[in-house]
Scaffold this motif. Structure first.
Motif, mmCIF file in Angstrom:
data_model
loop_
_atom_site.group_PDB
_atom_site.id
_atom_site.type_symbol
_atom_site.label_atom_id
_atom_site.label_comp_id
_atom_site.label_asym_id
_atom_site.label_seq_id
_atom_site.Cartn_x
_atom_site.Cartn_y
_atom_site.Cartn_z
ATOM 1 N N CYS A 254 17.097 39.752 54.157
ATOM 2 C CA CYS A 254 15.778 40.040 53.606
ATOM 3 C C CYS A 254 14.797 40.299 54.733
ATOM 4 O O CYS A 254 14.758 39.551 55.706
ATOM 5 C CB CYS A 254 15.316 38.850 52.767
ATOM 6 N N ASN A 256 11.441 40.726 53.977
ATOM 7 C CA ASN A 256 10.097 40.559 53.409
ATOM 8 C C ASN A 256 9.260 39.465 54.039
ATOM 9 O O ASN A 256 8.043 39.552 54.064
ATOM 10 C CB ASN A 256 10.194 40.306 51.910
ATOM 11 N N MET A 257 9.902 38.419 54.484
ATOM 12 C CA MET A 257 9.170 37.328 55.128
ATOM 13 C C MET A 257 8.042 36.766 54.247
ATOM 14 O O MET A 257 6.912 36.592 54.710
ATOM 15 C CB MET A 257 8.580 37.789 56.471
ATOM 16 N N CYS A 258 8.334 36.497 52.995
ATOM 17 C CA CYS A 258 7.362 35.770 52.171
ATOM 18 C C CYS A 258 7.099 34.464 52.911
ATOM 19 O O CYS A 258 8.028 33.876 53.479
ATOM 20 C CB CYS A 258 7.926 35.491 50.787
ATOM 21 N N TYR A 260 6.679 31.398 52.369
ATOM 22 C CA TYR A 260 7.286 30.105 52.031
ATOM 23 C C TYR A 260 8.799 30.079 52.241
ATOM 24 O O TYR A 260 9.426 29.048 52.130
ATOM 25 C CB TYR A 260 7.026 29.792 50.539
ATOM 26 N N CYS A 261 9.396 31.237 52.536
ATOM 27 C CA CYS A 261 10.843 31.378 52.313
ATOM 28 C C CYS A 261 11.681 31.319 53.590
ATOM 29 O O CYS A 261 11.400 31.990 54.580
ATOM 30 C CB CYS A 261 11.091 32.684 51.578
ATOM 31 N N VAL A 263 14.891 32.216 53.637
ATOM 32 C CA VAL A 263 16.022 33.164 53.550
ATOM 33 C C VAL A 263 16.095 34.160 54.722
ATOM 34 O O VAL A 263 17.167 34.355 55.303
ATOM 35 C CB VAL A 263 16.017 33.897 52.184
ATOM 36 N N PRO A 264 14.984 34.795 55.126
ATOM 37 C CA PRO A 264 15.112 35.747 56.244
ATOM 38 C C PRO A 264 15.631 35.075 57.521
ATOM 39 O O PRO A 264 16.232 35.740 58.366
ATOM 40 C CB PRO A 264 13.675 36.250 56.450
ATOM 41 N N ASN A 299 17.532 41.204 47.963
ATOM 42 C CA ASN A 299 16.537 42.158 47.474
ATOM 43 C C ASN A 299 17.319 43.354 46.978
ATOM 44 O O ASN A 299 17.296 44.418 47.573
ATOM 45 C CB ASN A 299 15.626 42.613 48.605
ATOM 46 N N HIS A 358 13.189 42.689 43.976
ATOM 47 C CA HIS A 358 11.801 42.431 44.360
ATOM 48 C C HIS A 358 10.940 43.385 43.536
ATOM 49 O O HIS A 358 11.281 44.565 43.412
ATOM 50 C CB HIS A 358 11.624 42.693 45.862
ATOM 51 N N ARG A 397 3.186 38.197 49.407
ATOM 52 C CA ARG A 397 4.093 38.865 48.481
ATOM 53 C C ARG A 397 3.861 40.369 48.420
ATOM 54 O O ARG A 397 4.655 41.111 47.870
ATOM 55 C CB ARG A 397 3.930 38.264 47.076
#
Ligand code: 5AD
Ligand code: SF4
Length: 583
Positions: A254, A256-258, A260-261, A263-264, A299, A358, A397
């Motif tokens: 991912c 996106n680098m939201c 809170y996340c 995952v990346p 995504n 997404h 987001r």
């Protein structure tokens, strides 16, 4: 990975003398290209194996070979050559029994199958009995604190098993795979000395070697993230042969680098699998008689296969209206609409779903295709995370509440009857009561059919951890979460009530868990449908009466609903293309 990074990584882990940081595979490729060598495990070099390693390297594959296999992952050999410090025999599983346990999301279920496929090829056997396992591998999740706590607790239980085994025949080996291995690295090895191997999400091809090293009593780890690993050539093993559906991973990582996340950081950069290899897997699944494929990716609709050079590739970023990215817009490549079009043509009797998308990547081509193609389910997961534009901005987001709501309307106009689901986080940094009420109102406004709701859990490394304050007290987070769950259930019950009296196409999965006289299956919107197991007409063979089997399509008239399940009575067995669900 740049070779310098490889060396730095090796140095960073230097003090852990007992850990064999196995960077061999990546380093070998990089070395031949850049003329840099990577420090291998010191012990082997002392034994003079380094000399052998150098001569193998000199006679090894050429630069052209690496370029070719980077372009065509199909060319990667099924079985890697053993590294110089292991023999073919040591590298093989020698019929040792592996017990795999999966935690977390669907991607982890698919990763478990990939890991198993690699180990099976290497001569391991699979066992479903923990007691007889020689190797126990946990495929882990790091998304929230609670997910990790579950793994720590499990490790404590396994400790007793391992200690008992010390006195017996073959020692038990324990491995941590996936996101937690990637996030915590040496912390796991230090805290739990009984963990023998760590393999991050991009290191499953390396499992035979890691396990072979572990056999010598050393801990072994490979937590390197890759820019191109998609396991395109590793055919996951379907763990349940009677299953009607399968998951096909189409992209990983991912960008996106939201805020809170995690995952990346645990799964690395976004990369897509070549279209041809996805289609090949879907064709095989269709030949095996599977009736449903879910395309998977962190995504999934950001899919972009750039593996083949195209002439007409200056296609614009093609985002949903009012949405933006945290990264530089990407150009070219075969996009999700192209893939979905081709996948849905493989077998008109095979249902196609995809998760997790997404909201930014829903251009009109994708929506039109879902609307037009009978076998693409009219079901869209549209993770909102919050109903407050202020919180959405803090989450990074890339959209406001207004843009999200406009997208919902646009989707509903483009795909009448579409079923919508979403993810929400309660109690994110700085979330006020007013922000929370905005989320409640979004739940009321959209009236989702399904929802996944979580209390915010601070994760180290993320932007929120570095820049924001986790200032909503735990009890407030939990109270808000409860409120969101209650509102979601009320609205989903109302939304599902609308299907009472409708006739829906259901793919039969098997017996209902609650009643031996009922069958269960899923409707187009992926909701569970329960109906009595009775004889019915078969539309393809008029006059013949049949009972539904797993993998059959049946028409069910819905008679009652709750927030999560529908009930009804079955009308007939049919096919996907002959069916017409109606209200
Ligand atoms: N805390 C709580 N929920 C989270 N999610 C992702 N990171 C966190 C976190 N730190 C949720 C999001 C995402 C889903 C898979 O998990 O809602 O969509
Ligand atoms: Fe996490 Fe956001 Fe990427 Fe989803 S899109 S995996 S929430 S960073």
């Amino acid at each position: 990975m740049h070779p310098l990074q490889c060396v730095l990584q090796a140095q960073r882990w230097g003090p852990l003398a007992s850990v064999s940081w196995l960077l061999f595979r990546t380093c070998r490729a990089q070395s031949s290209v850049h003329g840099t060598t990577c420090p291998g495990p010191g012990r082997q070099q002392e034994n003079g194996v380094q000399k052998d390693f150098s001569s193998r390297l000199a006679a090894g594959p050429t630069f052209q070979h690496f370029l070719r296999s980077a372009l065509d992952p199909q060319e990667k050999p099924d079985v890697e050559d053993p590294p110089p410090y292991l023999t073919v025999d040591e590298l093989s599983g020698r019929q040792r029994k592996v017990y795999l346990e999966t935690y977390g999301c669907q991607m982890n279920v698919n990763d478990t199958e990939i890991a198993w496929s690699v180990l099976q090829k290497s001569g391991y056997l699979r066992t479903r009995n923990l007691q007889e396992a020689d190797v126990i591998l946990l495929v882990t999740c790091s998304i929230r604190e609670k997910a990790e706590q579950t793994i720590w607790n499990r490790l404590h239980q396994l400790k007793a098993l391992k200690t008992k085994r010390l006195r017996s025949r073959v020692p038990l080996r324990i491995g941590i795979l996936g996101c937690m291995a990637e996030r915590l690295k040496e912390e796991i090895l230090n805290r739990e000395k009984m963990v023998d191997i760590l393999a991050g999400p991009d290191a499953y091809r390396d499992l035979p070697r890691l396990l072979a090293v572990a056999e010598s009593g050393q801990q072994a780890a490979n937590v390197l993230l890759s820019l191109d690993e998609t396991y395109a050539d590793v055919m996951p093993v379907q763990t349940s042969p009677s299953a009607t559906s399968a998951f096909v991973s189409i992209m990983r990582g991912c960008d996106n680098m939201c805020s809170y996340c995690i995952v990346p950081f645990t799964r690395g950069r976004e990369r897509s699998r070549p279209v041809a290899s996805i289609l090949e897997e879907v064709r095989k699944l269709s030949e095996q008689g599977l009736k449903e494929v879910t395309l998977l990716g962190q995504n999934v609709n950001s899919f972009r296969d750039s593996s083949e050079v195209q002439f007409n590739n200056a296609v614009s970023a093609n985002l949903s209206r009012g949405f933006s990215t945290n990264y530089k817009p990407k150009q070219g490549g075969l996009r999700f609409a192209h893939l979905l079009d081709h996948v849905s043509r493989v077998d008109p009797e095979m249902r196609i779903r995809f998760t997790s998308p997404h909201p930014k990547d829903f251009p009109d081509e994708v929506l039109q295709l879902i609307h037009e193609r009978d076998n693409i389910c009219k079901q869209i997961h549209l993770p909102a995370q919050s109903g407050s534009s202020r919180v959405l901005e803090a989450m990074r987001r890339g959209y406001s509440r207004e843009a999200y709501v406009e997208l919902v309307h646009h989707i509903r106009e483009s795909i009448p009857g579409v079923s919508l689901s979403s993810d929400f986080i309660a109690g994110f940094c700085g979330e006020t009561e007013e922000d929370h009420l905005q989320t409640v109102s979004l739940l009321r406004e959209v009236q989702y059919n399904m929802g996944f709701l979580f209390a915010y859990s601070m994760r180290q490394k993320t932007r929120a951890y570095h820049r924001l304050k986790d200032d909503v007290p735990e009890e407030v987070k939990l109270r808000r979460l409860e409120e969101l769950i209650t509102v979601f259930r009320e609205e989903a019950t109302k939304a599902n009530m609308a299907s009472v009296g409708c006739t829906q196409l259901v793919l039969v999965e098997g017996h209902s868990k609650r009643s031996a006289t009922d069958l269960c299956g899923r409707n187009d919107g992926n909701l569970k449908v329960i109906f009595p197991n009775v004889e019915m007409e078969d539309v393809s063979n008029s006059g013949v009466r049949v009972r539904a089997q797993p993998g059959d399509y049946v028409l069910v008239k819905i008679t009652s609903t709750s927030s999560q399940t529908l009930k009804g009575h079955v009308l007939c067995r049919t096919t996907l293309k002959d069916s017409s669900a109606y209200c």
